[in-house]
Design a protein around this motif. Structure first.
Motif, mmCIF file in Angstrom:
data_model
loop_
_atom_site.group_PDB
_atom_site.id
_atom_site.type_symbol
_atom_site.label_atom_id
_atom_site.label_comp_id
_atom_site.label_asym_id
_atom_site.label_seq_id
_atom_site.Cartn_x
_atom_site.Cartn_y
_atom_site.Cartn_z
ATOM 1 N N LEU A 164 -3.972 -8.803 3.266
ATOM 2 C CA LEU A 164 -4.791 -8.904 2.065
ATOM 3 C C LEU A 164 -4.327 -10.096 1.249
ATOM 4 N N ILE A 211 -11.389 -7.740 -2.211
ATOM 5 C CA ILE A 211 -10.660 -6.722 -1.451
ATOM 6 C C ILE A 211 -11.610 -6.040 -0.475
ATOM 7 N N MET A 262 -11.170 -6.141 3.569
ATOM 8 C CA MET A 262 -11.070 -4.877 4.310
ATOM 9 C C MET A 262 -12.143 -4.815 5.389
#
Lengths: 191, 191
Positions: free
Chosen positions: B13, B123, B127
């Motif tokens: 991330l 994010i 993901m």
DNA sequence: GAGACTCCTTGACATAGATCAAGAAACTAT
DNA sequence: ATAGTTTCTTGATCTATGTCAAGGAGTCTC
């Protein structure tokens, strides 16, 4: 026409209408004949396609044999997103089943237009989410279902495909040989 | 410790370090014993997990039999993202292979903390991209490779798994029976 | 260290789907 | 319509993997 198209695209990419119109305005139109390719293996093709009219399929090469992973119809995006994300040459081919009118946009333009705009992240998120769901379902079906179940699911979920696409391509999409699909259909018909 | 962990998570991330620390600070720690579940089928579990120490696997039920789709080790996120995205009950089970220390965060909190923040989209994008790549590779391997190739690829890409995970679970992950994996290994060893 | 587990291996056989070959049926183009 | 091509079906095998059954190896408990 244009509004109906935008409405349909909005189902895939839920942005405020003005953002969506703005986004679509950056695409240019191309026309491909039946049998022509949008992407070929080994290419570093960094373009996003969006089908206005027509029908295409994506396939991988397995010792010279086509293995189809997806069909794409009107209002659907089409690209080798894996190749884009990993910055590597295309591993798949995208070919027209019918004469096709396509909107295309280079990812470079997409990036430069949107990089200071949270819509970029959002478009990326929605694209990736949609692809994740598709590939998740595909892998899950290959893990859990036999050929007959895969066919039955296809019939119920995408009956439109069966009208438009030759059976030997459907077979490849289901990951079986045309003979096998023919036998599955015979078996189902006899029930 | 904490910095090494953050560094590893940052590989998955890639956010600015301060954002990442902030993000991680919202998680709480839980401990699960070997054999315990983080997610069970049918649950509406809207939590994101991040493994600090330990090892888990995800499986689907196929007529009472486990079919494993993923192993997750330290520094890896774990969740039923499909269930989250489609807002439907979990279709898979997530179980500990070892005693496991897990950071968890509800998606509700994630949403509320970040909804006015482009990091939320980011994010989400990262993901989904990661999951797309995983499932893409998985489906592609099921489409194109036979069992022996899938095993050879696993050996070369994730040799760590073979040290930690019993062979019958590896077999399930490769979508073959334990007997078949045993025979594949025998065949390879004899070469 | 003797059961009692759990996991792995091996053999014999079963089955889903592939392969090969031949026709039948459905399109296409003249 | 007719010839030519492409796609679909069907039968006869073949192969990869599954299934069932048994035994061996490793580990845990008392």
């Amino acid at each position: 026409m244009i509004t109906e198209f935008i409405k349909q695209v909005g189902k895939t990419l839920p942005l405020p209408e003005s953002d969506l119109v703005d986004f679509l305005s950056k695409f240019k139109t191309i026309h491909l004949k039946k049998g022509e390719y949008f992407i070929t293996e080994g290419q570093l093709k960094k373009e996003l396609g969006l089908i206005v009219k027509g029908c295409m399929f994506c396939y991988y090469n397995k010792d010279g044999e086509q293995v189809i992973d997806e069909f794409s119809l009107e209002n659907e995006f089409i690209t080798d997103y894996f190749s884009y994300l990993t910055n590597s040459p295309a591993e798949k081919n995208v070919k027209c089943i019918e004469d096709t009118e396509l909107l295309v946009l280079s990812f470079e333009i997409l990036k430069s237009e949107y990089s200071n705009n949270s819509n970029y992240e959002k478009i990326g998120r929605i694209m990736a989410e949609g692809l994740f769901i598709n590939w998740h379902n595909k892998a899950k079906s290959l893990m859990l279902d036999d050929a007959e179940s895969r066919y039955l699911k296809l019939i119920s979920k995408r009956p439109d495909l069966l009208q438009r696409i030759p059976q030997y391509l459907i077979a490849s999409y289901l990951n079986v040989k045309p003979e096998t699909l023919s036998r599955i259909r015979k078996k189902i018909a006899s029930k």
